[in-house]
Design a protein around this motif. Structure first.
Motif: not given
Ligand code: FAD
Length: 324
Positions: A212, A234, A267, A286
């Motif tokens: 958050k 991430s 995620s 998660n």
């Molecule tokens: C070309 C390209 C390269 C990329 N390179 C990378 C990279 O190197 N590394 C990377 O990480 N991403 C990369 N991405 C981005 C990747 O696709 C995802 O968008 C990113 O990893 C998502 O980050 P996240 O899981 O932190 O966020 P989100 O996808 O927003 O996920 C958040 C998660 O937290 C959970 N959550 C929410 N609230 C709570 C809570 N209170 N307690 C527990 N769980 C909770 C949700 O259920 C969800 O699963 C890239 C994307 C592209 C297009």
């Protein structure tokens, strides 16, 4: 001869470079030849001699005050000069920030074919075939390098590092560097100050957007401290400046292979998994039972990060106390 570029931080060779030397030694053995490491910048003889413990017979060392900061053009010139001096048939480096900038340039100068992101030793039974990750680690490709000189960018943390015996000889490598080689200059260096370098950590606690905001990171830091772990995140977390970019892991960030990776509020997108799916044990915390990361997890905990993490930290504390 196999030539391998080694990276150091203030004179201390990085673990991933010891892995690269060891990898180069294995390739050299396959080819019935030896290994010469190339070290650039300020580093002591003792550290260079110790590369013999990982299979280097010789280290070529180039120093110049201008090389204290990384410079891709100048490094390219040094590695190319070393490869030419040694009549290298194979040039090894890492598929990391340095290697991604230097190795393709060296390959172009040496008219060499290259594999970036290698995760296997070459199979010499039918050419020079190397396995590499494609589609963010979703699949593998087997690539044959058919040129006379070959360049390999090794994916860091692909092989465990084993310290052996031996001592390398150190030779100066004079390279005529000109001002043109430094036409791009480093103005400022901000070094990561974490106690445990992420790329070398055995235990990693990592947070995603589900945390958050940066104000909640203290719970992850407390857990990491209790475990003696490094912290990671991430990409959107680093992009939002919640955490520094050196903590970002994944396809466009660092590749790590710790014994334990605890992912909180992440995620599990394939781009994230590309950097962490070599971890020995993955624990996912998660609140969404459908989060894709659970499919890659060895252990999954369903629930609120801010509720579970402090309890986990307490449990670790109690366990440690019970061991004393
Ligand atoms: C070309 C390209 C390269 C990329 N390179 C990378 C990279 O190197 N590394 C990377 O990480 N991403 C990369 N991405 C981005 C990747 O696709 C995802 O968008 C990113 O990893 C998502 O980050 P996240 O899981 O932190 O966020 P989100 O996808 O927003 O996920 C958040 C998660 O937290 C959970 N959550 C929410 N609230 C709570 C809570 N209170 N307690 C527990 N769980 C909770 C949700 O259920 C969800 O699963 C890239 C994307 C592209 C297009």
């Amino acid at each position: 001869m196999v030539v391998v570029l080694v990276e150091h931080s203030q004179g201390v060779f990085k673990k991933k470079s010891l892995e690269a030397v060891q990898y180069a030694a294995h390739v050299a053995q396959q080819m019935g030849t030896g290994v010469t490491a190339v070290a650039v910048g300020k580093v002591g003889d003792e550290a260079m001699q110790a590369l013999g413990q990982y299979g280097a017979q010789k280290v070529l060392h180039t120093t110049d005050a201008r090389l204290d900061d990384f410079n891709s053009r100048a490094y390219t010139k040094v590695v190319t000069a070393a490869a030419q001096k040694e009549s290298a048939k194979v040039i090894v480096g890492l598929h990391d920030t340095t290697g991604r900038a230097v190795l393709p340039r060296v390959a172009a100068r040496m008219q060499a074919g290259m594999v970036a992101g290698a995760v296997s030793y070459p199979d010499l039974s039918n050419g020079f075939v190397i396995k590499k990750n494609v589609f963010s680690g979703k699949a593998f490709a087997f690539v044959n390098i058919s040129s006379d000189v070959k360049v390999i960018g090794l994916m860091p943390n692909s092989f465990p590092v084993v310290t052996g015996e031996g001592s390398a000889t150190v030779e100066k490598l004079e390279v005529a560097l000109t001002d043109a080689d430094f036409s791009v200059q480093v103005k400022e260096v901000n070094k990561a100050t974490g106690e445990i370098p992420l790329s070398e950590a055995e235990l990693v606690v990592s947070g995603g957007r589900g945390m958050k905001g940066p104000e909640n990171w203290y719970v992850l830091e407390a857990l990491a401290k209790e475990l003696g772990a490094a912290t990671a995140c991430s990409r959107p977390v680093a992009d939002s400046h919640w955490r520094p970019h050196n903590e970002h892991v994944g396809q466009t960030g660092g590749t790590i292979r710790p014994n334990l990776y605890i992912a909180v509020g992440i995620s599990g997108a394939i781009q994230h998994l590309a950097g962490v799916n070599g971890s020995k044990t993955i624990v996912v915390i998660n609140k969404d039972p459908e989060a894709p990361f659970f499919k890659a997890a060895d252990y999954g905990v369903l629930g609120e990060a801010m509720d579970i993490i402090p309890k986990l930290t307490e449990a670790v504390k109690k366990f440690k106390a019970s061991q004393n």
